[in-house]
Design an enzyme around this catalytic site. Structure first.
Site, mmCIF file in Angstrom:
data_model
loop_
_atom_site.group_PDB
_atom_site.id
_atom_site.type_symbol
_atom_site.label_atom_id
_atom_site.label_comp_id
_atom_site.label_asym_id
_atom_site.label_seq_id
_atom_site.Cartn_x
_atom_site.Cartn_y
_atom_site.Cartn_z
ATOM 1 N N ASP A 1 -0.627 -4.048 1.261
ATOM 2 C CA ASP A 1 -1.037 -2.702 1.648
ATOM 3 C C ASP A 1 -2.011 -2.088 0.641
ATOM 4 O O ASP A 1 -2.984 -1.452 1.011
ATOM 5 C CB ASP A 1 0.188 -1.793 1.788
ATOM 6 N N GLY A 2 -1.722 -2.285 -0.649
ATOM 7 C CA GLY A 2 -2.578 -1.708 -1.683
ATOM 8 C C GLY A 2 -3.997 -2.249 -1.623
ATOM 9 O O GLY A 2 -4.965 -1.503 -1.777
ATOM 10 N N ASN B 1 -3.704 7.475 0.844
ATOM 11 C CA ASN B 1 -2.257 7.649 0.723
ATOM 12 C C ASN B 1 -1.859 9.075 0.341
ATOM 13 O O ASN B 1 -1.115 9.732 1.044
ATOM 14 C CB ASN B 1 -1.689 6.668 -0.303
ATOM 15 N N TYR C 1 6.582 6.719 0.514
ATOM 16 C CA TYR C 1 7.503 7.490 -0.322
ATOM 17 C C TYR C 1 8.915 7.413 0.226
ATOM 18 O O TYR C 1 9.883 7.304 -0.518
ATOM 19 C CB TYR C 1 7.044 8.942 -0.405
#
Length: 231
Positions: free
Chosen positions: A50-51, A120, A163
């Site tokens: 994802d990053g 994000n 989160y």
């Protein structure tokens, strides 16, 4: 997404898994590594986690490329699983979603400002042992008259799921909000008080965070879950 693979390139992270998938894409599907925007492909296959997809997405802002992520990392919230046998049909039948970014304008006490973009989240935190005091407005209306703490995080729908997962909540996608599919938009203004003293010109006075429809990416997904409520 018919015949999308005829004009497709890939970008790979440095992980071993990404390298292995890259070799398969080149040898069996004749997909080459992405090189430049001079002759841009219609689709870019991102190999990583994802990053890495988020990092790549920021470089492709305002570019008309579809992004198809293949999970070579861990959780892969925004990624698809690689199935060599069904790869062509997976890409061509994937659903397109628009990921919207946040843009912020940060004002410093010396009168200067700086812009930044995030997919994000955008967070404001203290740089000293003292807590910071803030006032928060949303769409011109006071939301928090006085907030004291280490800082504040303004997250996109995509970022909020990360989160939730990191805090021990559900790791998968939750049902999208009613009427999902369009970003709610709006503006968040965070103002520090009392105004900080000028120290090297780097103390912030206020931060204006807003959405811009021009700052978006098209992400292709084969997941059964509907991503529209998180974009």
């Amino acid at each position: 997404m018919d015949s999308l693979l005829k004009n497709t390139s890939y970008i790979a992270s440095r992980s071993k898994n990404a390298g292995e998938v890259a070799r398969i894409l080149e040898s069996e599907f004749k997909i080459k590594a992405f090189k430049s925007f001079q002759d841009p492909p219609k689709c870019i296959v991102v190999l990583g986690g994802d990053g890495f997809l988020i990092k790549t997405a920021k470089t492709l802002l305002k570019k008309e490329h579809a992004i198809y992520g293949i999970n070579c990392g861990n959780f892969g919230f925004l990624m698809n699983e690689f199935d060599k046998k069904n790869f062509v049909s997976d890409v061509e039948n994937a659903k397109p979603y628009f990921l919207h970014h946040l843009e912020s304008k940060i004002f410093f006490v010396n009168g200067t400002f700086r812009k930044c973009v995030s997919l994000n989240d955008i967070h404001i935190t203290r740089c000293s042992p003292k807590i910071i005091k803030m006032e928060v407005e949303i769409n011109g209306k006071n939301a928090l008259k006085k907030l004291e703490g280490d800082g504040i995080i303004v997250s996109t729908p995509a970022g909020s799921c990360a989160y939730c997962f990191s805090a021990g909540g559900p790791g998968g996608l939750q049902p999208p909000r009613k009427g999902g599919g369009s970003h709610p938009g709006g503006t968040v203004l965070i103002r520090r008080f009392p105004p900080p003293d000028l120290v090297g010109g780097q103390n912030t006075r206020s931060t204006n965070i807003y959405t811009d429809k021009k700052l978006e990416n098209i992400v292709l997904s084969t997941k059964d879950e509907d991503l529209s409520g998180y974009c």
